[in-house]
Design a protein around this motif. Structure first.
Motif, short mmCIF file in Angstrom:
data_model
loop_
_atom_site.label_atom_id
_atom_site.label_comp_id
_atom_site.label_asym_id
_atom_site.label_seq_id
_atom_site.Cartn_x
_atom_site.Cartn_y
_atom_site.Cartn_z
N UNK A 1 0.84 -1.20 0.00
CA UNK A 1 0.00 0.00 0.00
C UNK A 1 0.88 1.25 0.00
N UNK A 2 1.95 1.23 0.80
CA UNK A 2 2.83 2.39 0.87
C UNK A 2 3.49 2.66 -0.48
N UNK A 3 3.87 1.61 -1.22
CA UNK A 3 4.46 1.81 -2.56
C UNK A 3 3.47 2.49 -3.50
N UNK A 4 2.19 2.07 -3.42
CA UNK A 4 1.16 2.71 -4.25
C UNK A 4 0.99 4.18 -3.87
N UNK A 5 0.98 4.45 -2.56
CA UNK A 5 0.83 5.84 -2.08
C UNK A 5 1.98 6.70 -2.60
N UNK A 6 3.20 6.19 -2.52
CA UNK A 6 4.38 6.94 -2.98
C UNK A 6 4.33 7.21 -4.48
N UNK A 7 3.85 6.23 -5.25
CA UNK A 7 3.73 6.42 -6.70
C UNK A 7 2.71 7.51 -7.02
N UNK A 8 1.55 7.45 -6.35
CA UNK A 8 0.52 8.47 -6.58
C UNK A 8 1.01 9.85 -6.15
N UNK A 9 1.73 9.91 -5.03
CA UNK A 9 2.24 11.20 -4.56
C UNK A 9 3.24 11.78 -5.55
N UNK A 10 4.06 10.93 -6.14
CA UNK A 10 5.03 11.39 -7.15
C UNK A 10 4.29 12.00 -8.34
N UNK A 11 3.22 11.34 -8.79
CA UNK A 11 2.43 11.87 -9.90
C UNK A 11 1.73 13.17 -9.51
N UNK A 12 1.25 13.23 -8.26
CA UNK A 12 0.59 14.45 -7.78
C UNK A 12 1.56 15.61 -7.70
N UNK A 13 2.77 15.36 -7.27
CA UNK A 13 3.79 16.42 -7.20
C UNK A 13 4.08 16.98 -8.58
N UNK A 14 4.17 16.08 -9.55
CA UNK A 14 4.43 16.52 -10.92
C UNK A 14 3.26 17.31 -11.47
N UNK A 15 2.03 16.83 -11.20
CA UNK A 15 0.83 17.53 -11.68
C UNK A 15 0.71 18.90 -11.03
N UNK A 16 1.07 18.99 -9.74
CA UNK A 16 0.96 20.27 -9.02
C UNK A 16 1.92 21.30 -9.60
N UNK A 17 3.09 20.84 -10.08
CA UNK A 17 4.06 21.77 -10.65
C UNK A 17 3.56 22.39 -11.95
#
Length: 418
Positions: A34-50
């Protein structure tokens, strides 16, 4: 009798530890996944936020992340409950071992006192010679021998019980520390969840302000997806038509051959299902059956990813649309893999992106939103073979994955491994 009780107590402890270790390891693996999935989504969110532009992919990623964080908290709760059970069992075991140890020491003290009273050889001889007859004298000699052996065994039992008691106390202390660590982790995850829910509220507020624009984007996406789905259905229908034509031609040739050989002409079935045409050959029938037997255990089309949009009807604001597959967010540039052996039926492009249609008997898999493709129509592919790389939709790398049985869309979540 007491020795049997101690043996069964140790056996119970051993089995309990084994069961706890297995359950604990499974919960830990689940939490890490679950933590790996969360980290992957957060990485995508960080990129989208930029990019400073709110997208549907960003909303889906945030919603999926919140769902995963809630799942992680649930797993942590299960870990705590598991530990509480183990702590309770270990506490009871410690009390039981202490009682057993006290009883063993009491019995051993009695044997020591008896040995002190009969410590010299003269006393032992008098004990033997005081027997009524030879038979009783022999039994007294054996008794003295067995008494010495039993006293040694009791000493060994005491040492073993003390060792197990100390070990169990160490395990109990470790479990209490682990529980304390899990409670801290649980509180930390709850704080993160609260922060993400606040972010979700802010995103939804932005969404409501831009709802008109999002409704237009959804309508555009819906139109594009409907066009792709039509192409997929048309390609499948053409494949069914070709299979039907081949089957009818074989029946016609068989009938002509039977007539020439003056044999009864085989009676062809008046109606056949699409599946019957698609599995008319032994190879296609075997492939179709193998695909179906792997329902619930097919590999994912990506090595790492998270489902951010499920199969079926969806609503964003006032707009409704259908998802004929599932949307999987993955890593940027991730390889897309065939989920089963099959034959590439079509490679098509739409708005600069590719999608691949693979046939598996009467089943078909579709991989949409590809940046590049490494297979061509007519190629045979194997399970987990790379067929292309994912494209980025609105700064979010997403794969649209579908499974069809004939011209009927299936829910891929029921087919891929959990």
């Amino acid at each position: 009798m007491k020795r049997h009780k101690i043996f069964f107590l140790f056996l119970f402890i051993f089995l309990g530890v084994q069961a706890y270790a297995q359950n604990s390891a499974e919960l830990k693996r689940k939490k890490e996944a679950i933590q790996r999935e969360i980290e992957l989504l957060q990485k995508n969110l960080n990129k989208a936020a930029s990019a400073k532009k709110l997208t549907l992919g960003e909303i889906r990623a945030l919603n999926a992340k919140i769902g995963l964080m809630q799942s992680k908290i649930t797993v942590i709760n299960s870990e705590i409950k598991n530990l509480d059970n183990q702590i309770h069992e270990n506490t009871n075991t410690v009390h039981s071992l202490r009682d057993q140890l006290g009883q063993l020491k009491k019995e051993y003290a009695g044997m020591i006192r008896f040995a002190q009273r009969n410590k010299n050889a003269y006393d032992k001889m008098m004990f033997v010679f005081a027997a009524k007859d030879f038979n009783q004298a022999y039994k007294r000699i054996k008794y003295l021998q067995q008494f010495g052996q039993y006293r040694k065994k009791q000493a060994d039992y005491i040492q073993g019980t003390e060792k197990n008691l100390n070990n169990k106390i160490v395990v109990l202390d470790k479990s209490l520390k682990e529980k304390s660590s899990l409670l801290k982790e649980q509180e930390s995850e709850r704080q993160k969840l609260g922060k993400d829910k606040s972010e979700q509220s802010a995103v939804l507020n932005r969404f409501s302000k831009q709802e008109k624009q999002f409704s237009q984007d959804i309508a555009k996406r819906k139109k594009q997806q409907q066009a792709i789905d039509r192409e997929i259905r048309n390609a499948i229908e053409r494949e069914i038509a070709l299979a039907k034509k081949r089957a009818e031609e074989e029946e016609r040739l068989e009938a002509a051959k039977a007539k020439a050989e003056n044999r009864p002409v085989p009676v062809a079935a008046k109606t056949k299902s699409n599946g019957a045409y698609l599995t008319a050959t032994p190879e296609a029938a075997r492939l179709s059956a193998a695909f179906e037997s792997n329902r619930g255990s097919l590999p994912w089309p990506v090595a790492q990813g998270s489902i951010t949009e499920s199969f079926g009807r969806h609503k964003e604001g006032q707009a409704n649309y259908d998802n004929t597959g599932i949307t999987i967010q993955t890593a940027e540039g991730a390889s897309i893999r065939a989920v089963f052996n099959g034959k590439v039926l079509r490679v098509m492009s739409s708005l600069g992106k590719y999608f691949v249609l693979i046939k598996h008997g009467e089943y078909f898999t579709v991989y949409q939103n590809l940046h590049s493709v490494s297979v061509a129509a007519g190629d045979n592919v194997t399970t987990k073979q790379t067929i292309g790389t994912v494209s980025t939709s609105g700064d979010i790398p997403e794969l649209q994955f579908q499974i069809w049985r004939g011209t009927t869309a299936q829910n891929p979540e029921a087919w891929i491994a959990k």
